[in-house]
Write a protein that holds these residues in place. Structure first.
Motif, PDB file in Angstrom:
ATOM      1  N   UNK A 196       0.862  -1.182   0.000  1.00 30.72           N
ATOM      2  CA  UNK A 196       0.000   0.000   0.000  1.00 30.72           C
ATOM      3  C   UNK A 196       0.899   1.233   0.000  1.00 30.72           C
ATOM      4  N   UNK A 197       0.561   2.216  -0.821  1.00 30.63           N
ATOM      5  CA  UNK A 197       1.392   3.412  -0.966  1.00 30.63           C
ATOM      6  C   UNK A 197       0.624   4.622  -0.444  1.00 30.63           C
ATOM      7  N   UNK A 198       1.288   5.354   0.435  1.00 33.60           N
ATOM      8  CA  UNK A 198       0.635   6.485   1.111  1.00 33.60           C
ATOM      9  C   UNK A 198       0.889   7.803   0.368  1.00 33.60           C
ATOM     10  N   UNK A 199      -0.052   8.734   0.555  1.00 32.05           N
ATOM     11  CA  UNK A 199       0.067  10.064  -0.048  1.00 32.05           C
ATOM     12  C   UNK A 199      -0.843  11.021   0.719  1.00 32.05           C
ATOM     13  N   UNK A 200      -0.624  12.298   0.510  1.00 31.17           N
ATOM     14  CA  UNK A 200      -1.452  13.318   1.167  1.00 31.17           C
ATOM     15  C   UNK A 200      -2.486  13.843   0.184  1.00 31.17           C
ATOM     16  N   UNK A 201      -3.710  13.953   0.657  1.00 30.23           N
ATOM     17  CA  UNK A 201      -4.784  14.541  -0.126  1.00 30.23           C
ATOM     18  C   UNK A 201      -5.183  15.845   0.554  1.00 30.23           C
ATOM     19  N   UNK A 202      -4.715  16.976   0.003  1.00 32.91           N
ATOM     20  CA  UNK A 202      -5.038  18.275   0.589  1.00 32.91           C
ATOM     21  C   UNK A 202      -6.334  18.782  -0.024  1.00 32.91           C
ATOM     22  N   UNK A 203      -7.340  18.972   0.805  1.00 31.98           N
ATOM     23  CA  UNK A 203      -8.653  19.387   0.336  1.00 31.98           C
ATOM     24  C   UNK A 203      -8.765  20.908   0.335  1.00 31.98           C
ATOM     25  N   UNK A 204      -9.669  21.390  -0.498  1.00 32.17           N
ATOM     26  CA  UNK A 204     -10.006  22.806  -0.420  1.00 32.17           C
ATOM     27  C   UNK A 204     -10.594  23.076   0.955  1.00 32.17           C
ATOM     28  N   UNK A 244      -5.976  14.867   4.292  1.00 33.58           N
ATOM     29  CA  UNK A 244      -6.123  13.453   4.622  1.00 33.58           C
ATOM     30  C   UNK A 244      -4.833  12.717   4.286  1.00 33.58           C
ATOM     31  N   UNK A 245      -4.441  11.812   5.164  1.00 31.54           N
ATOM     32  CA  UNK A 245      -3.355  10.880   4.854  1.00 31.54           C
ATOM     33  C   UNK A 245      -4.007   9.603   4.367  1.00 31.54           C
ATOM     34  N   UNK A 246      -3.795   9.299   3.092  1.00 38.20           N
ATOM     35  CA  UNK A 246      -4.480   8.167   2.467  1.00 38.20           C
ATOM     36  C   UNK A 246      -3.477   7.157   1.940  1.00 38.20           C
ATOM     37  N   UNK A 247      -3.985   5.973   1.592  1.00 34.92           N
ATOM     38  CA  UNK A 247      -3.151   4.957   0.949  1.00 34.92           C
ATOM     39  C   UNK A 247      -3.990   4.196  -0.065  1.00 34.92           C
ATOM     40  N   UNK A 248      -3.309   3.770  -1.124  1.00 34.00           N
ATOM     41  CA  UNK A 248      -3.951   2.982  -2.175  1.00 34.00           C
ATOM     42  C   UNK A 248      -3.071   1.775  -2.501  1.00 34.00           C
TER      43      UNK A 248
END
Length: 852
Positions: A196-204, A244-248
């Motif tokens: 699983x690879x993590x990334x940041x999702x910065x929302x408006x 959000x700190x997410x992973x896919x």
């Protein structure tokens, strides 16, 4: 206390602020008819793409009211446009971005210089279908009748239509392709294609908690649809941050790389998709490059910690650090941090406590508070890295609150800290025009808790393409070789920008000086590209936000040597050689062998420079403490201490020979005299810091400290008594004035800086000539440092004084609390001139205090 201590100004006089003059040149704009021809197709296309996107959204997430972000690009700025946005139901202000390098065209250009790049704004507005229809209706009415009367509160739309250059949707290119995430994902997949690879999702950042919740739920659903998870989330309203700190799964990441236009990437609730875990140290191999400790240091320190270090875990039992660190590790990171990997934090703590070990300076008398924010890289490549399973903004927010907020769970008392060292930068976030969330966080925390963040500008240890064959380069004179290297660095400056959070307006950003005191025993195939005290070839370039001066100053970061290579075109390239051998700043270091507690190594770069600046900040605090105690002032009660330290660190700064050498390389024909100062400040800031100039005075130099608190439209006038012995004498003299403050911020506005302060030296006949920085550039941040010289014979009476006026005005929002500031002023003549400057000024200041 030194023989001639710093002096304190008498209380200033309250006055009204001065008016600022100047303004932009006149910009040619297209006629109303031409705007109609230009913009009508854009609005038609916008409506079509909006409709198409609404259909997509309804197909994938039925039942929601589709919203999209518009990018409204104007030439020049539209004051208070945000207020007009609020008048249309369904429009929501998301923010604005300054654009200062817009290319002129046949419609928009400077009437005095048609080739000059233009300044403008990118206004970011969330809209639904109804609001977009209303805005398009306004455009249609205006296009048909330029004299139409806009409804109350909507007149700003007319100004926007007059200056509008482009309008479009915020899209995949903005959200993903320019953040560096694709490249990071490719590297991650090359290491492990199954995880699983993590990334940041910065929302408006939405204005209401209900909208934020809805936005987050929609994004979480899209992530879950791809087999992913949201690990954590962070909302900080004061800096307009929601992430959000997410992973896919790796296979879904590969699908996005292959075809980025997926439902997740197209989601209009997302501002940016960004990598995590990229803030890391270098990959130097320490084996075989270590030396023994040079000497034993003084006894264990005492008292309270003044400086905190947010970095990697240090080697606390190293002989040079034992008993000197207060390590606060609430997450127990030490249990997974092998001693041999504790390199960067050990080096930074060593530099702050002892300075460059080669110089054998005195050690600090107070301990250092350390909060680890990095761990060894999971791939075991020798790097230390901010872990990928946290949001760094969240971690630092919690770390600072742990220091200053009363909290029963915090066993460490550290609320007396005035300086926080942050010698880490994000290589995936070179500063362009948008303030990073991390910089916004540090700015907000700095003003909230009255602390000074000292931040490294960032390193770019990358190749320097010279553009000449090796033979042609070798045939040049030594001066011409230096000029060729400097010119090559500037030509590549767009790839060497300061790294987040170095654009912070309240923090001090420190660049690296290509200098140290080490002795090089073996060069091998390494080369020194220039031997002068210039900015390091790896030190990052500014400017800062709204072209503020960044970096602020230079401290020694150690020399870095280079190896020669030939590129595919047959031209010479210099490649940096990173080792633990001299040259560099000598620091304490862990060893590969357990039980070795005396090893040292040599480091280079802006991390070192920031650590040495933090050490100097503690020394400035000690000077202030001594002076305040003598004046019966409790330093811990004085919230102007952080701005005073900031001003003191900058006060000894000057370009010196930097101007001569960079002017030779960049402006040989003298055709760029109007730009050369800007170019120099983009790399050297205010110049090389000389901390010795602020530790005490001399017979020929008097330095005074002032501080206070100002509200909007107010000013303080300080009076510097002029020495009568200089009356009508043709002697060269210099006045140096430094003003620093910590401004509140308005995170979603382009102006950003709430409090604008500036000083004026009124009727300065003694030293009228400005040196070094451009007078406009020095007023764009929260640090104004200027040097004035003169040598004309001017009559001085016993009552004469130089008036220094400190002004304050609101800029990006209302000033709620009075803004604390620090002021440092020096008056000096050359050493050896028989004029008792210090004594005459000290006596006359004492007289002023008695009169007051």
């Amino acid at each position: 206390m030194p023989e001639r201590p710093l002096l304190i100004f008498p209380a200033p006089e309250l006055a009204s602020k001065s008016k600022l003059g100047g303004g932009p040149g006149k910009i040619h704009k297209p006629t109303h008819t031409r705007q109609g021809q230009r913009l009508s197709p854009l609005f038609t296309q916008l409506q079509q793409t909006f409709d198409n996107r609404c259909v997509e959204i309804q197909r994938t997430m039925a039942g929601i009211d589709p919203e999209q972000v518009l990018v409204i690009e104007t030439i020049g700025s539209i004051e208070n446009f945000a207020n007009a946005i609020k008048k249309i139901d369904g429009l929501e202000w998301m923010g604005e971005i300054e654009a200062d390098e817009l290319a002129p065209d046949q419609d928009f250009y400077d009437e005095k210089n048609a080739d000059k790049t233009l300044g403008g704004r990118l206004y970011l507005v969330m809209t639904n279908q109804q609001a977009l229809n209303q805005m398009l209706s306004l455009w249609t009415q205006y296009k048909d009748n330029p004299d139409m009367q806009f409804a109350r509160g909507l007149t700003k739309f007319r100004d926007v239509f007059l200056c509008l250059k482009n309008i479009r949707r915020w899209d995949v290119q903005d959200r993903l392709m320019e953040t560096g995430l694709i490249e990071v994902w490719k590297e991650d997949l090359s290491h492990d294609g199954q995880r699983m690879i993590k990334f940041e999702t910065e929302l408006w950042f939405r204005g209401s908690s209900e909208k934020r919740t809805t936005s987050q739920q929609q994004v979480m659903q899209l992530i879950q649809n791809l087999g992913g998870n949201v690990k954590s989330q962070c909302v900080i309203e004061d800096i307009s941050y929601h992430s959000l700190l997410a992973e896919l799964p790796a296979n879904k990441i590969q699908e996005i790389i292959n075809s980025p236009s997926t439902d997740l990437v197209k989601c209009d609730n997302i501002m940016f998709l960004r990598p995590v875990g990229q803030m890391a140290t270098g990959k130097e191999d320490i084996a075989g490059d270590l030396s023994e400790n040079v000497s034993q240091r003084e006894s264990t320190p005492s008292g309270n910690a003044i400086v905190a270090v947010f970095d990697g875990m240090p080697m606390a039992n190293h002989e040079l650090l034992a008993g000197r660190l207060i390590i606060d590790d609430p997450d127990d990171w030490s249990s997974s941090y092998a001693v041999k990997n504790r390199s960067h934090g050990t080096a930074m703590c060593s530099l702050i406590v002892h300075g460059d070990l080669t110089n054998n300076e005195r050690s600090l008398s107070t301990p250092i508070y350390v909060r680890p924010v990095m761990l060894p890289h999971p791939y075991g490549n020798g790097q230390e890295v901010v872990p990928e399973d946290i949001l760094l903004v969240d971690l630092l927010h919690r770390a600072v609150r742990r220091i200053f907020d009363e909290n029963d769970s915090n066993p460490v008392s550290a609320s007396h800290i005035k300086v926080i060292n942050f010698s880490i930068g994000d290589p995936c976030r070179q500063f362009t025009q948008i303030m990073s969330p991390l910089a916004r966080l540090l700015d907000w925390l700095s003003e909230k808790y009255n602390i000074l963040f000292i931040i490294s500008a960032g390193n770019h240890a990358i190749k320097i393409p010279i553009g000449l064959t090796s033979e042609n380069f070798d045939n040049l004179s030594e001066d011409a070789k230096r000029d060729a290297v400097l010119k090559a660095l500037y030509e590549n400056a767009r790839h060497r920008k300061i790294l987040s959070p170095a654009e912070s307006i309240n923090g001090l950003t420190i660049g690296s000086l290509h200098y140290d005191s080490s002795q090089i025993s073996h060069l091998g195939d390494r080369h020194d590209v220039y031997s002068l005290s210039l900015p390091s070839p790896i030190s990052a370039f500014g400017s800062g936000y709204r072209r503020a001066i960044k970096p602020d100053m230079l401290f020694s970061g150690g020399k870095l040597l280079f190896r020669r290579e030939i590129d595919s075109s047959g031209n010479l390239v210099f490649v940096p050689v990173i080792t633990r051998l001299a040259p560099g700043n000598q620091v304490a270091s862990p060893s590969q062998l357990a039980g070795e507690l005396k090893k040292t190594a040599f480091f280079q770069g802006t991390s070192n420079a920031a650590a040495l600046a933090s050490r100097s900040a503690v020394i400035c605090y000690e000077v202030l403490d001594e002076i305040f105690n003598d004046q019966s002032i409790n330093i811990l009660d004085e919230i102007a201490v952080a701005p005073l330290i900031k001003a003191m660190l900058a006060h000894g700064c000057a370009w010196g020979e930097i101007y001569q050498y960079l002017n030779s390389a960049l402006n040989p024909s003298g055709q760029n005299n109007s730009q050369i100062k800007t170019w120099i400040s983009q790399w050297a800031g205010y110049g090389i810091s000389d901390i010795n100039k602020i530790l005490g005075c001399t017979e020929q130099r008097a330095t005074m400290l002032g501080f206070g608190y100002l509200n909007d439209e107010e000013a303080h006038v300080f009076r510097l008594p002029l020495p009568p012995s200089l009356s009508s004498r043709k002697e060269k003299r210099k006045i140096t004035i430094t003003l620093a403050w910590l401004s509140p911020i308005a995170a979603s506005t382009q102006k950003y800086r709430v409090a604008s302060l500036w000083f004026e030296a009124l009727d300065n006949k003694l030293s009228p000539q400005r040196l070094d920085g451009d007078w406009r550039g020095v007023r764009r941040g929260t640090l104004q440092h200027e040097i004035f010289e003169g040598d004309k014979a001017v009559p001085i009476s016993d009552e004469d004084s130089l008036q220094i006026k400190v002004n304050c005005k609101k800029e990006a929002g209302r000033i709620i609390n009075a803004v604390p500031y620090g002021l440092v002023v020096s008056f000096e003549v050359a050493e050896g001139i028989d004029v008792p400057i210090y004594e005459e000024i000290r006596t006359r200041i004492a007289t002023q205090i008695k009169i007051d």
